[in-house]
Scaffold this active site. Structure first.
Site, PDB file in Angstrom:
ATOM      1  N   HIS A  86       0.503   1.458   8.058  1.00 34.86           N
ATOM      2  CA  HIS A  86      -0.385   0.529   8.990  1.00 34.86           C
ATOM      3  C   HIS A  86      -1.467   1.594   9.818  1.00 34.86           C
ATOM      4  O   HIS A  86      -1.018   2.800   9.984  1.00 34.86           O
ATOM      5  CB  HIS A  86       0.537  -0.251  10.092  1.00 34.86           C
ATOM      6  CG  HIS A  86      -0.313  -1.219  10.658  1.00 34.86           C
ATOM      7  ND1 HIS A  86      -1.179  -0.997  11.877  1.00 34.86           N
ATOM      8  CD2 HIS A  86      -0.257  -2.655  10.651  1.00 34.86           C
ATOM      9  CE1 HIS A  86      -1.667  -2.369  12.177  1.00 34.86           C
ATOM     10  NE2 HIS A  86      -1.076  -3.080  11.383  1.00 34.86           N
ATOM     11  N   ASP A  97       4.096  -7.768   6.853  1.00 34.60           N
ATOM     12  CA  ASP A  97       3.781  -8.681   5.747  1.00 34.60           C
ATOM     13  C   ASP A  97       4.922  -8.271   4.573  1.00 34.60           C
ATOM     14  O   ASP A  97       4.923  -9.001   3.612  1.00 34.60           O
ATOM     15  CB  ASP A  97       2.552  -8.217   4.735  1.00 34.60           C
ATOM     16  CG  ASP A  97       1.339  -8.799   5.691  1.00 34.60           C
ATOM     17  OD1 ASP A  97       1.466 -10.080   6.188  1.00 34.60           O
ATOM     18  OD2 ASP A  97       0.430  -7.961   5.993  1.00 34.60           O
TER      19      ASP A  97
HETATM   20  N1  CMC Z   1       1.509   3.398  -0.153  1.00 33.82           N
HETATM   21  C1  CMC Z   1       1.415   4.412  -0.374  1.00 33.82           C
HETATM   22  N2  CMC Z   1       0.565   5.578   0.122  1.00 33.82           N
HETATM   23  C2  CMC Z   1       0.275   4.776   1.249  1.00 33.82           C
HETATM   24  C3  CMC Z   1       0.297   3.643   1.907  1.00 33.82           C
HETATM   25  C4  CMC Z   1       1.098   2.571   0.941  1.00 33.82           C
HETATM   26  N3  CMC Z   1       1.117   1.609   1.275  1.00 33.82           N
HETATM   27  N4  CMC Z   1      -0.507   3.324   2.901  1.00 33.82           N
HETATM   28  C5  CMC Z   1      -0.936   4.629   3.295  1.00 33.82           C
HETATM   29  N5  CMC Z   1      -0.728   5.304   2.173  1.00 33.82           N
HETATM   30  C6  CMC Z   1      -1.141   6.780   2.143  1.00 33.82           C
HETATM   31  C7  CMC Z   1      -2.607   7.141   1.832  1.00 33.82           C
HETATM   32  O1  CMC Z   1      -2.869   7.056   0.695  1.00 33.82           O
HETATM   33  C8  CMC Z   1      -3.106   8.203   2.627  1.00 33.82           C
HETATM   34  O2  CMC Z   1      -2.737   9.307   1.900  1.00 33.82           O
HETATM   35  P1  CMC Z   1      -3.375  10.740   2.066  1.00 33.82           P
HETATM   36  O3  CMC Z   1      -3.554  11.074   3.589  1.00 33.82           O
HETATM   37  O4  CMC Z   1      -2.830  11.718   1.419  1.00 33.82           O
HETATM   38  O5  CMC Z   1      -4.815  10.442   1.660  1.00 33.82           O
HETATM   39  C9  CMC Z   1      -2.237   8.074   3.809  1.00 33.82           C
HETATM   40  O6  CMC Z   1      -1.092   7.261   3.498  1.00 33.82           O
HETATM   41  C10 CMC Z   1      -3.016   7.514   5.206  1.00 33.82           C
HETATM   42  O7  CMC Z   1      -3.643   6.119   4.413  1.00 33.82           O
HETATM   43  P2  CMC Z   1      -5.110   5.547   5.058  1.00 33.82           P
HETATM   44  O8  CMC Z   1      -5.561   4.535   3.922  1.00 33.82           O
HETATM   45  O9  CMC Z   1      -5.849   6.765   5.470  1.00 33.82           O
HETATM   46  O10 CMC Z   1      -4.438   4.661   6.283  1.00 33.82           O
HETATM   47  P3  CMC Z   1      -5.362   3.583   6.706  1.00 33.82           P
HETATM   48  O11 CMC Z   1      -4.882   3.558   8.330  1.00 33.82           O
HETATM   49  O12 CMC Z   1      -6.757   3.599   6.609  1.00 33.82           O
HETATM   50  O13 CMC Z   1      -4.594   2.149   5.984  1.00 33.82           O
HETATM   51  C11 CMC Z   1      -3.397   0.208   5.313  1.00 33.82           C
HETATM   52  C12 CMC Z   1      -3.779   1.155   6.551  1.00 33.82           C
HETATM   53  C13 CMC Z   1      -2.703  -0.932   6.112  1.00 33.82           C
HETATM   54  C14 CMC Z   1      -4.703  -0.318   4.886  1.00 33.82           C
HETATM   55  C15 CMC Z   1      -2.614   1.100   4.288  1.00 33.82           C
HETATM   56  O14 CMC Z   1      -1.386   1.538   4.740  1.00 33.82           O
HETATM   57  C16 CMC Z   1      -2.158   0.316   3.134  1.00 33.82           C
HETATM   58  O15 CMC Z   1      -3.396   0.157   2.267  1.00 33.82           O
HETATM   59  N6  CMC Z   1      -1.175  -0.336   2.978  1.00 33.82           N
HETATM   60  C17 CMC Z   1      -0.652  -1.323   2.181  1.00 33.82           C
HETATM   61  C18 CMC Z   1      -1.440  -2.804   2.271  1.00 33.82           C
HETATM   62  C19 CMC Z   1      -0.720  -3.391   3.382  1.00 33.82           C
HETATM   63  O16 CMC Z   1       0.340  -3.650   3.410  1.00 33.82           O
HETATM   64  N7  CMC Z   1      -1.603  -4.040   4.341  1.00 33.82           N
HETATM   65  C20 CMC Z   1      -0.876  -4.802   5.646  1.00 33.82           C
HETATM   66  C21 CMC Z   1      -1.201  -4.222   6.719  1.00 33.82           C
HETATM   67  S1  CMC Z   1      -0.433  -5.117   8.150  1.00 33.82           S
HETATM   68  C22 CMC Z   1      -1.049  -6.775   8.353  1.00 33.82           C
HETATM   69  C23 CMC Z   1      -2.589  -6.654   8.749  1.00 33.82           C
HETATM   70  O17 CMC Z   1      -2.400  -5.935   9.972  1.00 33.82           O
HETATM   71  O18 CMC Z   1      -3.331  -7.312   8.407  1.00 33.82           O
END
Ligand code: CMC
Length: 457
Positions: free
Chosen positions: A311, A369
């Site tokens: 998240h 989720d």
């Molecule tokens: N699986 C594997 N690696 C992950 C994941 C995951 N679900 N989420 C983040 N990472 C890694 C990512 O690859 C990155 O690694 P690095 O620093 O080496 O590049 C690091 O963790 C930070 O990730 P980010 O993409 O920079 O973080 P963000 O804050 O931009 O993204 C997120 C947050 C929710 C989009 C992401 O965690 C994700 O894609 N999760 C899966 C989708 C999901 O479950 N979404 C629902 C969110 S909760 C409901 C809502 O609020 O809508």
């Protein structure tokens, strides 16, 4: 937010040696902010923050999140207490007005909402324009935007009473439209709302009743639905809420703004994640495949992410996920599905991921989720409806933020700037001087391409 009278941070330009003092402002909780509203005028610099990872876009009194501690408060009340002790309409009132309603206020609020649960009969013909296999979120984007064309008496954003009615209408009509989108996909007749039922009961009734026979809503499922709605009601400045605020900043009408929020919510990184989680769990199939999926999630070249994990704000267990896991058990037990293989896979996946160095180091925990899809599937919803249910609930938050914007006094259109990295000034080149094929050459090559496509089938 209170002004800190004296506190500033100093910005120093290493190139010129110039320095500027930037005021710091404190909220009632959470990190303080550096107020950079005059930064460009004073310094000639913009800040650069794609994804708004360090940017506060507004002042708000609605929701507080401490992502490191896993805390979520609506108007000061912890989310787990609201999920356990409150109901969705009460939470919607809380988000909108800042306090829990007393008995008179609650009765009045419920009356206001239920008075608006029906939709204009002509709106039904909109549904017929969609293919039966249309994604219900695609239908929702269309029909919610279309409300602007039906309720002209609540689109004047400068009229406080009209704004109030627009909020009632949006909260009230969203379940009716969502249930209609569901019914449309099954080919069953739409069911009219019943104002003697609670918000969640009415929604389940509109989804699962048929005109041919009476339908009783299971109270355990109704309570679970109510909790799911509460858990999704608001989450401060997430992508869809920020979209609603940005759309609204131009003066757009409320129905159009909420339709914009729905489009933003649809994406798999936001509200579409619950659908993606279930697809992932089904794809995993059995516990022995979990190590493989964890390996893929950690592989930077794969692009696959563990859906329902991680998240932007929570770097700890999402407090909504805890309630959701418990609700999941209650629903499965009520439906006699205690040994549901998907729940077992999910729990094992969670167990392994939480012990894995990669997930520990990046502070990736289950989010709201992760378990919701299992519950909704057990209740009989197809995956394509999951995000629609999220939208029904989040409407309460969207309209609360939409209303809050108007209480801020001066309305400024949201207009971020950019770091331009494109070409510098150059002169226009006429088409004949840009090279490429002549019209005749282009015709021949297109004819040859089509002929070869026909021959190869
Ligand atoms: N699986 C594997 N690696 C992950 C994941 C995951 N679900 N989420 C983040 N990472 C890694 C990512 O690859 C990155 O690694 P690095 O620093 O080496 O590049 C690091 O963790 C930070 O990730 P980010 O993409 O920079 O973080 P963000 O804050 O931009 O993204 C997120 C947050 C929710 C989009 C992401 O965690 C994700 O894609 N999760 C899966 C989708 C999901 O479950 N979404 C629902 C969110 S909760 C409901 C809502 O609020 O809508």
């Amino acid at each position: 937010m209170t002004d800190s009278t004296l506190r500033t941070v100093t910005l120093i330009d290493d190139l010129t040696g110039k320095s500027w003092k930037l005021p710091v402002r404190d909220g009632s909780m959470g990190p303080s902010v550096i107020d950079i509203r005059k930064l460009y005028t004073d310094t000639g610099y913009f800040t650069h923050d794609p994804g708004f990872t360090s940017t506060s876009s507004c002042e708000s009194k609605i929701t507080f999140i401490d992502g490191d501690k896993g805390v979520l408060l609506h108007r000061g009340y912890p989310i787990d207490q609201l999920a356990e002790k409150s109901d969705f309409l009460e939470v919607a009132y809380l988000l909108q007005f800042g306090d829990l309603p007393n008995t008179t206020q609650k009765t009045e609020w419920i009356k206001n909402i239920t008075y608006h649960t029906m939709v204009h009969e002509q709106l039904r013909s909109f549904f017929n324009g969609f293919r039966r296999d249309a994604h219900p979120m695609a239908i929702m984007c269309g029909v919610v935007g279309a409300l602007s064309a039906f309720y002209h008496d609540s689109t004047d954003i400068h009229d406080e009473r009209q704004r109030e009615i627009a909020c009632h209408r949006l909260i009230a009509k969203m379940p009716t439209l969502a249930a209609a989108a569901f019914k449309y996909s099954t080919g069953q007749p739409f069911i009219y709302p019943r104002n003697d039922l609670s918000f969640a009961e009415n929604f389940l009734h509109m989804c699962y009743a048929v005109p041919a026979e009476p339908h009783l809503v299971n109270p355990v499922l109704a309570r679970a639905m109510e909790k799911i709605f509460i858990l999704h009601a608001d989450h401060e400045q997430n992508a869809s809420t920020s979209t609603v605020r940005l759309a609204s900043s131009s003066g757009a009408n409320p129905f159009a703004c909420i339709a914009a929020g729905i489009t933003s919510l649809w994406g798999p990184a936001h509200g579409g994640a619950n659908e993606a989680v279930l697809k992932m769990l089904i794809e995993i199939g059995s516990k022995d495949k979990i190590p493989e999926i964890i390996k893929r999630a950690k592989d930077k070249d794969d692009g696959f992410r563990l859906m329902g994990f991680g998240h932007r704000v929570y770097k700890n267990y999402d407090p909504r996920a805890k309630v959701m896991q418990q609700t999941c058990r209650e629903v499965l037990s009520e439906l006699g599905l205690r040994n549901d293989p998907l729940l077992e896979t999910a729990m094992e996946l969670e167990r392994i991921a939480l012990q894995d160095d990669y997930f520990i180091a990046k502070k990736l925990y289950p989010n709201v989720d992760f378990y919701s899809g299992i519950i909704l599937r057990a209740m009989g919803f197809p995956m394509s409806m999951f995000t629609v249910l999220f939208a029904v609930a989040r409407t309460a938050g969207w309209v609360a933020h939409w209303q809050e914007q108007f209480s801020e006094g001066e309305q400024k259109i949201g207009r971020p700037r950019q770091l331009y990295t494109g070409p510098t000034l150059r002169s226009f080149v006429p088409l004949e001087e840009r090279g490429g094929k002549t019209d005749a050459e282009a015709f021949i090559s297109e004819w040859q391409r089509r002929r070869s496509d026909t021959l190869t089938g």
